[in-house]
Scaffold this motif. Structure first.
Motif, PDB file in Angstrom:
ATOM      1  N   TRP A 164       0.827  -1.194   0.000  1.00 16.77           N
ATOM      2  CA  TRP A 164       0.000   0.000   0.000  1.00 16.77           C
ATOM      3  C   TRP A 164       0.867   1.251   0.000  1.00 16.77           C
ATOM      4  O   TRP A 164       0.443   2.299  -0.437  1.00 16.77           O
ATOM      5  CB  TRP A 164      -0.924   0.019   1.209  1.00 16.77           C
ATOM      6  N   TRP A 165       2.051   1.153   0.576  1.00 19.12           N
ATOM      7  CA  TRP A 165       3.032   2.229   0.595  1.00 19.12           C
ATOM      8  C   TRP A 165       4.411   1.617   0.719  1.00 19.12           C
ATOM      9  O   TRP A 165       4.543   0.441   1.026  1.00 19.12           O
ATOM     10  CB  TRP A 165       2.772   3.234   1.719  1.00 19.12           C
ATOM     11  N   GLU A 166       5.424   2.441   0.448  1.00 22.22           N
ATOM     12  CA  GLU A 166       6.792   1.944   0.539  1.00 22.22           C
ATOM     13  C   GLU A 166       7.286   1.999   1.971  1.00 22.22           C
ATOM     14  O   GLU A 166       6.953   2.907   2.715  1.00 22.22           O
ATOM     15  CB  GLU A 166       7.729   2.787  -0.336  1.00 22.22           C
ATOM     16  N   GLY A 167       8.095   1.037   2.294  1.00 19.30           N
ATOM     17  CA  GLY A 167       8.721   1.011   3.611  1.00 19.30           C
ATOM     18  C   GLY A 167      10.099   1.624   3.546  1.00 19.30           C
ATOM     19  O   GLY A 167      10.512   2.174   2.507  1.00 19.30           O
ATOM     20  N   PRO A 168      10.826   1.554   4.627  1.00 21.08           N
ATOM     21  CA  PRO A 168      12.194   2.079   4.650  1.00 21.08           C
ATOM     22  C   PRO A 168      13.042   1.374   3.595  1.00 21.08           C
ATOM     23  O   PRO A 168      12.938   0.160   3.419  1.00 21.08           O
ATOM     24  CB  PRO A 168      12.697   1.751   6.055  1.00 21.08           C
TER      25      PRO A 168
END
Length: 154
Positions: A88-92
């Protein structure tokens, strides 16, 4: 034991059980944790210490609020981590595959060689369609409610 003490013991015990479960998955089940999995463990450790202090020092009425904050912090990390797992979104960038478009062959090779062994954007285990990070978030939100009930109890 009073209701307040019972609630504190339940909330701190819940964090202890989640930590024990994470360690069991790691050391017995062989599922190595990613960075965000480790990040979710620290607030549970803090909640456990807060619970012990709250039971030992019942006059410090503020301690359950700190327990609730610890539970909310780990729940928030769990929601973020579950979102990364679901793309759903990018992580580190330090623990996800990230975007490789526009990278030279040398940059791509450097990224591959420095990539962690366990990535945060992969789901190693799930139950009922919910990952461990998702379950941590769900249970931790419940623990936060128990901490708040302990704070409100007389």
């Amino acid at each position: 034991m009073t209701t307040k003490r019972n609630l504190i013991a339940l909330a701190a015990g819940g964090s202890a059980l989640l930590l024990l479960g994470a360690w069991a998955f790691q050391y017995i089940g062989g599922l190595a944790p990613c960075k965000m999995c480790i990040w979710q463990r620290y607030p549970h450790g803090a909640a456990l210490v807060i619970g012990v202090l709250a039971l030992a020092l019942p006059g410090l009425r503020i301690l359950p609020i700190f327990g609730a904050l610890a539970a909310l912090i780990t729940a928030g990390i769990g929601v973020f981590h579950a979102g990364v797992e679901q793309k759903w979104w990018e992580g580190p960038s330090s623990c996800t595959s990230g975007d490789i478009s526009g990278l030279s062959a040398e940059e791509l090779m450097n990224q591959i060689m420095s990539a962690p062994l366990v990535r945060c954007d992969e789901i190693p285990w799930e139950m009922l369609g919910v990952s461990m990070a998702g379950w941590n978030a769900i249970v931790s939100f419940g623990l936060a409610l128990i901490w708040i009930a302990a704070w409100r109890a007389r």
